[in-house]
Design a protein around this motif. Sequence first.
Motif, PDB file in Angstrom:
ATOM      1  N   SER A   1       6.979  -6.411 -19.122  1.00  0.00           N
ATOM      2  CA  SER A   1       6.149  -5.555 -18.273  1.00  0.00           C
ATOM      3  C   SER A   1       7.057  -4.737 -17.346  1.00  0.00           C
ATOM      4  N   LYS A   2       6.501  -3.644 -16.834  1.00  0.00           N
ATOM      5  CA  LYS A   2       7.296  -2.760 -15.979  1.00  0.00           C
ATOM      6  C   LYS A   2       6.967  -3.059 -14.516  1.00  0.00           C
ATOM      7  N   ARG A   3       7.839  -3.828 -13.901  1.00  0.00           N
ATOM      8  CA  ARG A   3       7.581  -4.267 -12.528  1.00  0.00           C
ATOM      9  C   ARG A   3       7.915  -3.168 -11.522  1.00  0.00           C
ATOM     10  N   VAL A   4       7.058  -3.068 -10.512  1.00  0.00           N
ATOM     11  CA  VAL A   4       7.293  -2.071  -9.453  1.00  0.00           C
ATOM     12  C   VAL A   4       8.257  -2.673  -8.433  1.00  0.00           C
ATOM     13  N   PRO A   5       9.384  -2.018  -8.176  1.00  0.00           N
ATOM     14  CA  PRO A   5      10.283  -2.574  -7.160  1.00  0.00           C
ATOM     15  C   PRO A   5       9.704  -2.366  -5.750  1.00  0.00           C
ATOM     16  N   ILE A   6       9.550  -3.460  -5.031  1.00  0.00           N
ATOM     17  CA  ILE A   6       9.060  -3.365  -3.642  1.00  0.00           C
ATOM     18  C   ILE A   6      10.310  -3.502  -2.771  1.00  0.00           C
ATOM     19  N   SER A   7      10.627  -2.472  -2.021  1.00  0.00           N
ATOM     20  CA  SER A   7      11.937  -2.477  -1.353  1.00  0.00           C
ATOM     21  C   SER A   7      12.088  -3.555  -0.281  1.00  0.00           C
ATOM     22  N   VAL A   8      10.997  -3.999   0.310  1.00  0.00           N
ATOM     23  CA  VAL A   8      11.108  -5.115   1.267  1.00  0.00           C
ATOM     24  C   VAL A   8      10.109  -6.196   0.852  1.00  0.00           C
ATOM     25  N   GLN A   9      10.644  -7.286   0.338  1.00  0.00           N
ATOM     26  CA  GLN A   9       9.794  -8.400  -0.114  1.00  0.00           C
ATOM     27  C   GLN A   9       9.603  -9.357   1.063  1.00  0.00           C
TER      28      GLN A   9
ATOM     29  N   ILE B   1       3.854   5.469  -5.763  1.00  0.00           N
ATOM     30  CA  ILE B   1       3.788   5.428  -7.232  1.00  0.00           C
ATOM     31  C   ILE B   1       2.764   6.469  -7.715  1.00  0.00           C
ATOM     32  N   GLU B   2       1.602   6.486  -7.012  1.00  0.00           N
ATOM     33  CA  GLU B   2       0.547   7.431  -7.413  1.00  0.00           C
ATOM     34  C   GLU B   2       0.997   8.880  -7.242  1.00  0.00           C
ATOM     35  N   GLU B   3       1.817   9.121  -6.207  1.00  0.00           N
ATOM     36  CA  GLU B   3       2.336  10.487  -5.990  1.00  0.00           C
ATOM     37  C   GLU B   3       3.184  10.944  -7.187  1.00  0.00           C
ATOM     38  N   SER B   4       3.780   9.952  -7.874  1.00  0.00           N
ATOM     39  CA  SER B   4       4.625  10.313  -9.024  1.00  0.00           C
ATOM     40  C   SER B   4       3.830  10.221 -10.337  1.00  0.00           C
ATOM     41  N   ASP B   5       2.487  10.313 -10.206  1.00  0.00           N
ATOM     42  CA  ASP B   5       1.583  10.349 -11.365  1.00  0.00           C
ATOM     43  C   ASP B   5       1.582   9.079 -12.204  1.00  0.00           C
ATOM     44  N   CYS B   6       1.924   7.986 -11.587  1.00  0.00           N
ATOM     45  CA  CYS B   6       1.888   6.679 -12.273  1.00  0.00           C
ATOM     46  C   CYS B   6       0.738   5.867 -11.666  1.00  0.00           C
ATOM     47  N   ARG B   7       0.403   4.736 -12.277  1.00  0.00           N
ATOM     48  CA  ARG B   7      -0.704   3.929 -11.750  1.00  0.00           C
ATOM     49  C   ARG B   7      -0.322   2.461 -11.738  1.00  0.00           C
TER      50      ARG B   7
ATOM     51  N   ASP C   1       0.842  -1.216   0.000  1.00  0.00           N
ATOM     52  CA  ASP C   1       0.000   0.000   0.000  1.00  0.00           C
ATOM     53  C   ASP C   1       0.869   1.255   0.000  1.00  0.00           C
ATOM     54  N   ALA C   2       1.914   1.250   0.827  1.00  0.00           N
ATOM     55  CA  ALA C   2       2.809   2.419   0.899  1.00  0.00           C
ATOM     56  C   ALA C   2       3.499   2.613  -0.449  1.00  0.00           C
ATOM     57  N   THR C   3       3.891   1.512  -1.088  1.00  0.00           N
ATOM     58  CA  THR C   3       4.557   1.591  -2.398  1.00  0.00           C
ATOM     59  C   THR C   3       3.581   2.123  -3.447  1.00  0.00           C
TER      60      THR C   3
ATOM     61  N   TYR D   1       3.798  -8.892  -6.510  1.00  0.00           N
ATOM     62  CA  TYR D   1       4.118  -8.686  -7.930  1.00  0.00           C
ATOM     63  C   TYR D   1       3.169  -7.623  -8.483  1.00  0.00           C
ATOM     64  N   LEU D   2       3.697  -6.436  -8.715  1.00  0.00           N
ATOM     65  CA  LEU D   2       2.879  -5.317  -9.211  1.00  0.00           C
ATOM     66  C   LEU D   2       3.557  -4.719 -10.429  1.00  0.00           C
ATOM     67  N   VAL D   3       2.766  -4.250 -11.393  1.00  0.00           N
ATOM     68  CA  VAL D   3       3.347  -3.588 -12.567  1.00  0.00           C
ATOM     69  C   VAL D   3       2.628  -2.262 -12.822  1.00  0.00           C
ATOM     70  N   THR D   4       3.308  -1.398 -13.563  1.00  0.00           N
ATOM     71  CA  THR D   4       2.660  -0.143 -13.971  1.00  0.00           C
ATOM     72  C   THR D   4       2.363  -0.171 -15.474  1.00  0.00           C
ATOM     73  N   SER D   5       2.845  -1.202 -16.157  1.00  0.00           N
ATOM     74  CA  SER D   5       2.589  -1.297 -17.607  1.00  0.00           C
ATOM     75  C   SER D   5       1.193  -1.883 -17.853  1.00  0.00           C
ATOM     76  N   HIS D   6       0.765  -1.842 -19.116  1.00  0.00           N
ATOM     77  CA  HIS D   6      -0.563  -2.375 -19.463  1.00  0.00           C
ATOM     78  C   HIS D   6      -0.596  -3.896 -19.232  1.00  0.00           C
ATOM     79  N   PRO D   7      -1.712  -4.450 -18.715  1.00  0.00           N
ATOM     80  CA  PRO D   7      -1.776  -5.903 -18.459  1.00  0.00           C
ATOM     81  C   PRO D   7      -1.425  -6.766 -19.672  1.00  0.00           C
ATOM     82  N   SER D   8      -1.646  -6.251 -20.896  1.00  0.00           N
ATOM     83  CA  SER D   8      -1.343  -7.066 -22.086  1.00  0.00           C
ATOM     84  C   SER D   8       0.155  -7.409 -22.156  1.00  0.00           C
ATOM     85  N   LYS D   9       0.977  -6.566 -21.548  1.00  0.00           N
ATOM     86  CA  LYS D   9       2.424  -6.827 -21.573  1.00  0.00           C
ATOM     87  C   LYS D   9       2.824  -7.956 -20.617  1.00  0.00           C
ATOM     88  N   CYS D  10       1.892  -8.372 -19.761  1.00  0.00           N
ATOM     89  CA  CYS D  10       2.190  -9.466 -18.838  1.00  0.00           C
ATOM     90  C   CYS D  10       1.999 -10.820 -19.511  1.00  0.00           C
TER      91      CYS D  10
END
Length: 275
Positions: free
Chosen positions: A198-206, A69-75, A63-65, A181-190
């Motif tokens: 796909s553009k994976r979101v780095p989660i700093s603590v897995q 991401i949303e703060e940086s205008d990404c989804r 949720d924090a991640t 496992y979260l991405v910001t790219s379109h689901p079709s790229k998965c």
Amino acid sequence: MPAIMLDDRQGYTRQYDPFRVTVPFEVFAAERTLRFSISYLPRPVMLSDLVPMANQLSQAIVDATSRRIEESDCRISCQKGCDACCSYMIPISPAEAYRIRNEIYKLPTVEQKTLFRSCQHTARQLIDHKLPGTVFSPTQDQEERLELLSDWYKELKLPCPFLVHHACCIYEFRPLACREYLVTSHPSKCRSESNERSKRVPISVQIAEVLAETCHILEGCESSVLLPLLPAFLQNNSQRSWALYPAETIVSAFLESLADYTQRNFAMVGGESAQ
Ligand code: SF4
Ligand code: SF4
């Protein structure tokens, strides 16, 4: 009431009990310090009792991640019902394997049998495919080997045994690897046939990795298993899965793994500073 609980504010215990022990800790994730505490009753517990708390902690970090991401205008593109990634390789820790089994045992017998049969079917298909020789190359480091394995698995296009009519039938207790496992790219790229990554979101603590390491510390044997191999793993480790540990030992091992993970990660990214 879960045996081990996560409290989302330092020192705040939701369920009053004079014997409950509370251990505060911090996680530096999504460029901020998140404060939690674990509380537990000093009694014997199983490794599977750690999983609801680990899921909760993972959710707080995800949720924090996402907010960051949303703060940086990404989804974040991921949502319930989106299933293109449900044919990826999913490693689970022994604690998650025991927990998923316990949850499956709560389902009607017919559903239990169907799910275990579905796992066996996928496992047989997996065994029929040879691993690529490059995986065993001594020049590969662990991360490269894992990436090769994931690509190989993705190419097999084996749907997850828990995916039924495009929906995860164990969604509430799905593995941490799926949650993290979260991405910001379109689901079709998965999709495995997509030419673009796909553009994976780095989660700093897995937390998936932290939990796997906790199991390794406590059990002293392998720390993860592929999801479709769940029934075979449980069959070969039935005694191990019911082992009891003092709650204090389990919580200490978890916090030790978390500290080690954070230190390793911190060193790798060149030392971000906590604020
Ligand atoms: S990783 Fe891709 S397929 Fe999976 S939920 Fe996210 S967007 Fe959908
Ligand atoms: S456990 Fe659920 S979310 Fe995870 S890969 Fe399988 S179907 Fe998808």
